[in-house]
Design an enzyme around this catalytic site. Structure first.
Site, PDB file in Angstrom:
ATOM      1  N   GLY A   9       0.823  -1.200   0.000  1.00 58.23           N
ATOM      2  CA  GLY A   9       0.000   0.000   0.000  1.00 58.23           C
ATOM      3  C   GLY A   9       0.856   1.248   0.000  1.00 58.23           C
ATOM      4  O   GLY A   9       1.782   1.360   0.802  1.00 58.23           O
ATOM      5  N   GLY A  38      -0.492   4.505   0.083  1.00 59.06           N
ATOM      6  CA  GLY A  38      -1.324   5.652   0.423  1.00 59.06           C
ATOM      7  C   GLY A  38      -0.646   6.532   1.455  1.00 59.06           C
ATOM      8  O   GLY A  38       0.586   6.510   1.604  1.00 59.06           O
ATOM      9  N   GLY A  42       1.040   4.155   4.257  1.00 56.35           N
ATOM     10  CA  GLY A  42       2.083   3.317   3.659  1.00 56.35           C
ATOM     11  C   GLY A  42       3.219   4.126   3.069  1.00 56.35           C
ATOM     12  O   GLY A  42       4.398   3.804   3.255  1.00 56.35           O
ATOM     13  N   ASN A  53      -7.142   0.240  10.427  1.00 52.04           N
ATOM     14  CA  ASN A  53      -8.116   0.719  11.395  1.00 52.04           C
ATOM     15  C   ASN A  53      -8.935  -0.421  11.985  1.00 52.04           C
ATOM     16  O   ASN A  53      -8.985  -1.523  11.440  1.00 52.04           O
ATOM     17  CB  ASN A  53      -9.057   1.722  10.731  1.00 52.04           C
ATOM     18  CG  ASN A  53      -8.422   3.088  10.554  1.00 52.04           C
ATOM     19  OD1 ASN A  53      -7.680   3.552  11.420  1.00 52.04           O
ATOM     20  ND2 ASN A  53      -8.699   3.754   9.442  1.00 52.04           N
ATOM     21  N   LYS A  86      -8.183   3.948  20.236  1.00 49.53           N
ATOM     22  CA  LYS A  86      -8.043   4.483  18.876  1.00 49.53           C
ATOM     23  C   LYS A  86      -9.377   4.406  18.136  1.00 49.53           C
ATOM     24  O   LYS A  86      -9.736   5.327  17.391  1.00 49.53           O
ATOM     25  CB  LYS A  86      -6.967   3.702  18.117  1.00 49.53           C
ATOM     26  CG  LYS A  86      -6.823   4.098  16.641  1.00 49.53           C
ATOM     27  CD  LYS A  86      -6.313   5.513  16.474  1.00 49.53           C
ATOM     28  CE  LYS A  86      -6.281   5.942  15.004  1.00 49.53           C
ATOM     29  NZ  LYS A  86      -5.358   5.131  14.194  1.00 49.53           N
ATOM     30  N   ASN A 132     -11.538   7.152  16.054  1.00 46.66           N
ATOM     31  CA  ASN A 132     -11.937   6.918  14.660  1.00 46.66           C
ATOM     32  C   ASN A 132     -13.447   6.966  14.468  1.00 46.66           C
ATOM     33  O   ASN A 132     -13.934   7.494  13.465  1.00 46.66           O
ATOM     34  CB  ASN A 132     -11.409   5.564  14.188  1.00 46.66           C
ATOM     35  CG  ASN A 132      -9.956   5.619  13.764  1.00 46.66           C
ATOM     36  OD1 ASN A 132      -9.368   6.691  13.684  1.00 46.66           O
ATOM     37  ND2 ASN A 132      -9.366   4.471  13.509  1.00 46.66           N
ATOM     38  N   SER A 182      -9.157   9.718   7.211  1.00 46.88           N
ATOM     39  CA  SER A 182      -9.225   8.864   6.020  1.00 46.88           C
ATOM     40  C   SER A 182     -10.652   8.678   5.516  1.00 46.88           C
ATOM     41  O   SER A 182     -10.875   8.537   4.308  1.00 46.88           O
ATOM     42  CB  SER A 182      -8.583   7.495   6.304  1.00 46.88           C
ATOM     43  OG  SER A 182      -9.285   6.801   7.308  1.00 46.88           O
ATOM     44  N   GLU A 228     -14.051   3.079   5.016  1.00 45.68           N
ATOM     45  CA  GLU A 228     -13.832   2.072   6.055  1.00 45.68           C
ATOM     46  C   GLU A 228     -14.864   2.193   7.173  1.00 45.68           C
ATOM     47  O   GLU A 228     -14.569   1.911   8.331  1.00 45.68           O
ATOM     48  CB  GLU A 228     -12.430   2.234   6.631  1.00 45.68           C
ATOM     49  CG  GLU A 228     -11.324   1.840   5.690  1.00 45.68           C
ATOM     50  CD  GLU A 228      -9.968   1.873   6.376  1.00 45.68           C
ATOM     51  OE1 GLU A 228      -9.343   0.811   6.489  1.00 45.68           O
ATOM     52  OE2 GLU A 228      -9.550   2.962   6.806  1.00 45.68           O
TER      53      GLU A 228
END
Length: 286
Positions: free
Chosen positions: A8, A10, A13, A96, A172, A176, A241, A253
């Site tokens: 990845g 992105g 990454g 995530n 976390k 999120n 994201s 996501e």
């Protein structure tokens, strides 16, 4: 020096690959060819020119695999594993949610390292990243976790082990899940300064706290207020994201960030109406 494959390219990454390439041999596994990598920071720019592969059949075994793809891209990420996995290769799942250990069942459990990352970064173009602050990484406090932490020695990223990974993961997730307000309003972190939005965020986090406690996480009531405060203190133009995916017209996501709370809430008999409702609206608006 380790041989590390990053699946990845992105925001996460690309940023991790750039930093790791300063001291390790890094291979980036991507969908499309890339030139060099460039991470722009307030204190300057760092660059790297790792080997970039676009065909899984070209992959060869490495010491570490870092999977940084979106959670919905696990199937495409898994296509790289047969070539990259050697007898001692370890897989770090940097994604995530709270289900990192279950996403690659083809890899022996004792070689999978779940990773929680807090790294505000954005991709502005292929190979071009903006890193808002240094960021942090948490992994379980075991031999694999300790080995993973050493990869980041000499970087600005604060990588460390934690004796209570379950709590770290749900903490976390609390952050999120609240980020769905940006995904819906298409406003960056500054949206948390709106008190009405802030109260919605608190409600989302309170549902996460209730479910997380049933899953074994030690989460305080004050976390709901803390998440709002942390968001207001973030860079006002910071884009999470979920927000970035919506702007780009990509799949989101929302399952790993909100619907997982709904699913596990049903398992424990805990209602999660805010997460369920906002996830449904986000999906319908995509």
């Amino acid at each position: 020096m380790m041989r590390i494959a990053v699946i990845g390219a992105g925001a996460i990454g690309g940023t991790l690959a750039t930093w790791l390439a300063q001291t390790h041999e890094v291979i980036v596994c991507a969908r499309s060819p890339l030139g060099d990598l460039e991470v722009e920071r307030e204190d300057g720019t760092i660059r790297a020119t790792p080997l970039v592969l676009t065909d899984p059949s070209d992959a060869t075994p490495v010491d570490w695999i870092l999977c940084t793809t979106k959670t919905y891209d696990c199937a495409s990420a898994a296509a790289w594993l047969p070539g990259l996995m050697g007898p001692d290769t370890r897989l770090a799942v940097i994604q995530n949610g709270v289900e990192q250990r279950e996403r690659f069942p083809m890899v022996p459990a004792d070689r999978v390292v779940p990773v929680i990352i807090d790294l505000p970064a954005e991709r502005t173009a292929p190979g071009r990243l903006v890193q808002r602050r240094n960021g942090s990484i948490h992994v379980p406090d075991d031999a694999n976790g300790e080995a993973f932490v050493t990869l980041f020695a000499g970087t600005v990223i604060d990588a460390q082990t934690t004796p209570d990974f379950v709590t770290a993961a749900w903490r976390k997730l609390a952050i999120n899940c609240s980020g769905i307000v940006s995904g819906l309003t298409l406003r960056p972190a500054e949206v948390a300064n709106d008190e009405g939005v802030a109260e919605v965020m608190r409600g989302l986090v309170r549902e996460c706290i209730a479910v997380g406690r049933m899953e074994g996480a030690d989460l305080p009531d004050k976390l709901a207020d803390q998440v709002v405060k942390w968001t207001t203190l973030a860079h006002p133009q910071s884009v999470n994201s979920l927000h970035a995916d919506r702007l780009a017209g990509r799949q989101t996501e929302v399952d790993a960030r909100n619907l997982v709370i709904v699913r596990l809430g049903e398992k424990h008999g805990i209602p999660t109406p805010l997460n369920q409702a906002l996830a449904a609206i986000l999906i319908a608006s995509a």
